[in-house]
Design a protein around this motif. Structure first.
Motif, PDB file in Angstrom:
ATOM      1  N   ILE A  32      19.873  32.855  28.968  1.00  0.00           N
ATOM      2  CA  ILE A  32      18.912  33.778  28.580  1.00  0.00           C
ATOM      3  C   ILE A  32      18.495  34.173  29.687  1.00  0.00           C
ATOM      4  O   ILE A  32      18.323  35.442  29.690  1.00  0.00           O
ATOM      5  N   ILE A  33      18.535  33.537  31.086  1.00  0.00           N
ATOM      6  CA  ILE A  33      18.249  34.259  32.160  1.00  0.00           C
ATOM      7  C   ILE A  33      19.066  35.289  32.424  1.00  0.00           C
ATOM      8  O   ILE A  33      18.491  36.497  33.157  1.00  0.00           O
ATOM      9  N   ASP A  34      20.372  35.345  32.425  1.00  0.00           N
ATOM     10  CA  ASP A  34      21.294  36.097  32.754  1.00  0.00           C
ATOM     11  C   ASP A  34      20.966  37.382  31.718  1.00  0.00           C
ATOM     12  O   ASP A  34      21.109  38.681  32.412  1.00  0.00           O
ATOM     13  N   GLU A  35      20.759  37.347  30.434  1.00  0.00           N
ATOM     14  CA  GLU A  35      20.291  38.563  29.552  1.00  0.00           C
ATOM     15  C   GLU A  35      19.103  39.170  29.992  1.00  0.00           C
ATOM     16  O   GLU A  35      19.115  40.327  30.143  1.00  0.00           O
ATOM     17  N   ARG A  36      18.046  38.543  30.439  1.00  0.00           N
ATOM     18  CA  ARG A  36      16.698  39.040  31.129  1.00  0.00           C
ATOM     19  C   ARG A  36      16.898  39.857  32.297  1.00  0.00           C
ATOM     20  O   ARG A  36      16.362  40.807  32.466  1.00  0.00           O
ATOM     21  N   GLN A  37      17.831  39.114  33.290  1.00  0.00           N
ATOM     22  CA  GLN A  37      18.063  39.747  34.402  1.00  0.00           C
ATOM     23  C   GLN A  37      18.936  41.063  34.257  1.00  0.00           C
ATOM     24  O   GLN A  37      18.412  42.074  34.665  1.00  0.00           O
ATOM     25  N   ALA A  38      19.942  41.286  33.215  1.00  0.00           N
ATOM     26  CA  ALA A  38      20.586  42.214  33.029  1.00  0.00           C
ATOM     27  C   ALA A  38      19.697  43.480  32.430  1.00  0.00           C
ATOM     28  O   ALA A  38      20.014  44.488  32.643  1.00  0.00           O
ATOM     29  N   ALA A  39      18.925  42.889  31.567  1.00  0.00           N
ATOM     30  CA  ALA A  39      17.833  44.000  30.893  1.00  0.00           C
ATOM     31  C   ALA A  39      16.826  44.537  31.846  1.00  0.00           C
ATOM     32  O   ALA A  39      16.151  45.620  31.433  1.00  0.00           O
ATOM     33  N   GLY A  40      16.579  43.729  33.000  1.00  0.00           N
ATOM     34  CA  GLY A  40      15.574  44.205  33.817  1.00  0.00           C
ATOM     35  C   GLY A  40      14.251  43.878  33.372  1.00  0.00           C
ATOM     36  O   GLY A  40      13.154  44.197  33.876  1.00  0.00           O
ATOM     37  N   ALA A  41      14.051  42.821  32.425  1.00  0.00           N
ATOM     38  CA  ALA A  41      12.758  42.555  31.781  1.00  0.00           C
ATOM     39  C   ALA A  41      12.126  41.537  32.761  1.00  0.00           C
ATOM     40  O   ALA A  41      13.012  40.633  33.278  1.00  0.00           O
ATOM     41  N   VAL A  42      10.833  41.414  32.776  1.00  0.00           N
ATOM     42  CA  VAL A  42      10.159  40.583  33.919  1.00  0.00           C
ATOM     43  C   VAL A  42       9.777  39.387  32.845  1.00  0.00           C
ATOM     44  O   VAL A  42       9.317  39.500  31.892  1.00  0.00           O
ATOM     45  N   PRO A  43      10.257  38.211  33.219  1.00  0.00           N
ATOM     46  CA  PRO A  43      10.130  37.029  32.270  1.00  0.00           C
ATOM     47  C   PRO A  43       8.427  36.569  32.199  1.00  0.00           C
ATOM     48  O   PRO A  43       7.947  36.568  33.199  1.00  0.00           O
ATOM     49  N   ASP A  44       8.147  35.840  31.080  1.00  0.00           N
ATOM     50  CA  ASP A  44       6.620  35.197  31.059  1.00  0.00           C
ATOM     51  C   ASP A  44       6.901  33.933  31.542  1.00  0.00           C
ATOM     52  O   ASP A  44       7.068  33.142  30.858  1.00  0.00           O
ATOM     53  N   LEU A  45       6.679  33.553  32.905  1.00  0.00           N
ATOM     54  CA  LEU A  45       7.226  32.311  33.403  1.00  0.00           C
ATOM     55  C   LEU A  45       5.643  31.586  33.484  1.00  0.00           C
ATOM     56  O   LEU A  45       4.611  32.194  33.643  1.00  0.00           O
ATOM     57  N   ASP A  46       5.671  30.309  33.058  1.00  0.00           N
ATOM     58  CA  ASP A  46       4.679  29.202  33.267  1.00  0.00           C
ATOM     59  C   ASP A  46       4.661  28.947  34.639  1.00  0.00           C
ATOM     60  O   ASP A  46       5.451  28.190  35.166  1.00  0.00           O
ATOM     61  N   LEU A  47       3.482  29.446  35.642  1.00  0.00           N
ATOM     62  CA  LEU A  47       3.543  29.132  36.921  1.00  0.00           C
ATOM     63  C   LEU A  47       2.405  28.019  37.317  1.00  0.00           C
ATOM     64  O   LEU A  47       2.285  27.706  38.149  1.00  0.00           O
TER      65      LEU A  47
END
Length: 79
Positions: free
Chosen positions: A5-20
């Protein structure tokens, strides 16, 4: 988050919704800067220590590497 999932988001250039909320924020040991970073789910988050309520910037590892190299090379120097 799964590696694929991380690789797919990185490839798409999407900013993830991370719980910080539970992130371990680190400050530089050099100087008196206000920048803090946290490593969360394969991404790097960066925020202003004095304004932690402002949304953090989220970088992929490749983006972070480019940023760090640019900073080391003086790309962002204002003088």
């Amino acid at each position: 988050m799964a590696e694929g999932i991380i690789d797919e988001r990185q490839a798409a250039g999407a900013v993830p919704d991370l719980d910080l909320s539970g992130a371990h924020w680190q400050s530089s040991s050099q100087g008196a800067g206000d920048v803090q970073v946290a490593f969360v789910e394969g991404y790097i988050a960066m925020r202003n220590r004095r304004s932690p309520q402002v949304p953090a910037l989220i970088f992929t590892p490749a983006e972070w590497r480019a940023f760090v190299i640019g900073a080391r090379d003086g790309e962002f120097d204002l003088t």
